[in-house]
Enzyme design. Sequence first.
Site, short mmCIF file in Angstrom:
data_model
loop_
_atom_site.label_atom_id
_atom_site.label_comp_id
_atom_site.label_asym_id
_atom_site.label_seq_id
_atom_site.Cartn_x
_atom_site.Cartn_y
_atom_site.Cartn_z
N GLY A 26 0.98 -1.03 -0.02
CA GLY A 26 0.09 0.02 0.09
C GLY A 26 0.63 1.21 0.01
O GLY A 26 1.98 1.34 -0.10
N PHE A 54 0.07 -2.21 8.93
CA PHE A 54 -0.60 -0.99 7.97
C PHE A 54 -2.02 -1.71 7.48
O PHE A 54 -2.86 -0.90 7.24
CB PHE A 54 0.24 -0.81 6.71
CG PHE A 54 1.44 -0.03 7.06
CD1 PHE A 54 1.44 1.37 7.36
CD2 PHE A 54 2.83 -0.61 6.96
CE1 PHE A 54 2.62 1.96 7.56
CE2 PHE A 54 3.91 -0.12 7.22
CZ PHE A 54 3.72 1.55 7.39
N SER A 113 -4.36 6.95 13.88
CA SER A 113 -4.71 7.99 13.13
C SER A 113 -4.91 9.13 14.01
O SER A 113 -5.47 9.32 15.02
CB SER A 113 -5.67 7.84 12.07
OG SER A 113 -6.46 9.12 11.52
N TYR A 153 -14.78 3.74 10.57
CA TYR A 153 -13.08 3.63 10.26
C TYR A 153 -12.45 4.31 11.48
O TYR A 153 -11.48 3.53 11.99
CB TYR A 153 -12.78 4.61 9.02
CG TYR A 153 -11.41 4.70 8.97
CD1 TYR A 153 -10.38 3.63 8.64
CD2 TYR A 153 -10.78 5.87 9.19
CE1 TYR A 153 -9.19 3.83 8.37
CE2 TYR A 153 -9.39 6.24 9.26
CZ TYR A 153 -8.47 5.13 8.83
OH TYR A 153 -7.20 5.48 8.70
N LYS A 168 -9.88 2.33 14.74
CA LYS A 168 -8.44 2.92 15.13
C LYS A 168 -8.64 2.99 16.73
O LYS A 168 -7.45 2.71 17.42
CB LYS A 168 -8.01 4.41 14.57
CG LYS A 168 -7.86 4.21 13.09
CD LYS A 168 -6.88 3.12 12.74
CE LYS A 168 -6.33 2.83 11.51
NZ LYS A 168 -5.72 1.69 10.92
N PHE A 207 -0.90 12.29 10.82
CA PHE A 207 -1.68 13.23 10.42
C PHE A 207 -1.95 13.16 9.07
O PHE A 207 -2.59 12.08 8.45
CB PHE A 207 -1.06 14.73 10.78
CG PHE A 207 -1.36 14.85 12.24
CD1 PHE A 207 -0.88 14.09 13.38
CD2 PHE A 207 -2.31 15.91 12.76
CE1 PHE A 207 -1.26 14.35 14.48
CE2 PHE A 207 -2.57 16.08 13.95
CZ PHE A 207 -2.03 15.39 15.20
N1 LIG Z 1 -3.21 7.46 4.01
C1 LIG Z 1 -3.79 7.98 5.14
O1 LIG Z 1 -4.16 9.25 4.93
C2 LIG Z 1 -3.75 7.42 6.36
C3 LIG Z 1 -4.05 8.40 7.66
C4 LIG Z 1 -3.96 7.98 9.06
C5 LIG Z 1 -3.97 6.29 9.15
N2 LIG Z 1 -3.80 5.67 8.06
C6 LIG Z 1 -3.62 4.15 8.13
O2 LIG Z 1 -2.40 3.75 7.87
C7 LIG Z 1 -2.40 2.29 7.19
C8 LIG Z 1 -1.95 2.38 5.65
O3 LIG Z 1 -2.64 3.31 5.09
P1 LIG Z 1 -2.49 3.58 3.42
O4 LIG Z 1 -2.86 4.86 3.15
O5 LIG Z 1 -0.90 3.00 3.13
O6 LIG Z 1 -3.52 2.39 2.79
P2 LIG Z 1 -3.50 1.41 1.41
O7 LIG Z 1 -4.84 1.26 1.12
O8 LIG Z 1 -2.67 2.02 0.60
O9 LIG Z 1 -2.59 0.29 2.20
C9 LIG Z 1 -3.11 -0.58 2.86
C10 LIG Z 1 -2.85 -1.96 2.31
O10 LIG Z 1 -3.50 -2.94 3.10
C11 LIG Z 1 -3.67 -4.07 2.09
N3 LIG Z 1 -4.96 -4.91 3.03
C12 LIG Z 1 -6.02 -4.61 3.32
N4 LIG Z 1 -6.89 -5.28 4.05
C13 LIG Z 1 -5.86 -6.45 4.15
C14 LIG Z 1 -6.08 -7.71 4.92
N5 LIG Z 1 -7.41 -8.18 5.24
N6 LIG Z 1 -5.20 -8.64 4.42
C15 LIG Z 1 -4.13 -8.36 3.71
N7 LIG Z 1 -3.93 -6.95 3.11
C16 LIG Z 1 -4.67 -6.01 3.48
C17 LIG Z 1 -4.26 -3.34 1.17
O11 LIG Z 1 -4.30 -4.08 -0.16
C18 LIG Z 1 -3.33 -2.40 0.81
O12 LIG Z 1 -2.35 -2.55 0.07
C19 LIG Z 1 -4.03 1.79 7.24
O13 LIG Z 1 -4.15 1.18 8.48
C20 LIG Z 1 -4.45 3.34 7.54
O14 LIG Z 1 -5.85 3.07 8.07
C21 LIG Z 1 -3.71 6.15 6.64
#
Ligand SMILES: NC(=O)c1ccc[n+]([C@@H]2O[C@H](COP(=O)([O-])OP(=O)(O)OC[C@H]3O[C@@H](n4cnc5c(N)ncnc54)[C@H](O)[C@@H]3O)[C@@H](O)[C@H]2O)c1
Length: 341
Positions: free
Chosen positions: A11, A82, A126, A151, A155, A180
Amino acid sequence: MDKILVTGGLGFIGSHTVVELQNEGYEVVIIDDLSNSSIDVLEGITAITGKKPFFEKLDLKEKAGVEAFFKKHNDIKGVIHFAASKAVGESVKEPLLYYENNISTLVYILKELKKLPSAAFIFSSSCTVYGQADELPITENAPVKQAESPYGNTKQIGEEIISDTCKVTPTLKAIALRYFNPVGAHESVNIGELPIGVPQNLVPFITQTAIGLREQLSVFGDDYPTPDGTCIRDYIHVVDLAKAHVVALERLLKNKNKANYETFNLGTGTGSSVLEVVKSFEKVSGKKLNYKIVGRREGDIISAYADTKKANEELGWKTKLTLDDAMRSAWNWEQKVRAKN
Ligand SMILES: NC(=O)c1ccc[n+]([C@@H]2O[C@H](COP(=O)([O-])OP(=O)(O)OC[C@H]3O[C@@H](n4cnc5c(N)ncnc54)[C@H](O)[C@@H]3O)[C@@H](O)[C@H]2O)c1
């Protein structure tokens, strides 16, 4: 070097973190089910680091698969978790999907980590846990407010599950990192953000509008009590964010932690308004962005930016890259992705 499992490692944030881990010499194993990513990301990581990480396609909701994975890789020293679903709007419509994916996967992994002689665990949390904080900048001591969406609730519940587990598991050390607003891409543009469908976040919406994929950016409200009337967020470059994961992991692996469950904010400490982000984009790209001011969007908080003191002083980590750096890399990434498709 220690073997580290990165779930969701293909991701957006996960892939940038795998790069930083490999650059520091860690042996990385990725689990991803490709539900929100592409297998091509593996090539991007390999192009940057010269090393292909071990990859296993697995849905972490499959408990037996998680157990089998840990049996096979019983030398894992740490996990950066993640993997989760992250679309706020979708979580309102499909809460059970979010509770199932974000909570069951966490529980299954923690159950396996409990069995190990020692384990380090980093959790993607988050700043949504703070809601509209009463005081800015937001410190880690700010109260966790009632979640605005399922969502956000995953968290909060996730943090509680980890904290409760750490209390009764001295062999488990954990850090929840409260991000953030992660933006930008690796400067090599071999990896970046790949939103599926209409982007939920401001920066990919800006770059997709500029490249002609979206007609216009809607700016939701310019009558907020902020200097230019638009909402303020703390935009952190994804490479700075990725490096913080390596520092946090090392804190646990080297027993430098002060408690076996800790939380840290990861932000720049500076808030930027939506219009400031648009201006930064226009400056670095030399393009005029087609945007229009529309009414406020329900559920948007006015302003959120991090107090970075704890992360700076306790973790010993600071952001180095600017909003302009992030916008430049996001724009370069967008152009590369569209040229390919
Ligand atoms: N991007 C943001 O703005 C943000 C902000 C705060 C927190 N987060 C948290 O950070 C983490 C990563 O975010 P991101 O932006 O890289 O998201 P993303 O969707 O790009 O990455 C998440 C990855 O997890 C994989 N995934 C989801 N469910 C799965 C499962 N059951 N088994 C295996 N793989 C699975 C997806 O295919 C994806 O590649 C997440 O937990 C998200 O909630 C993101």
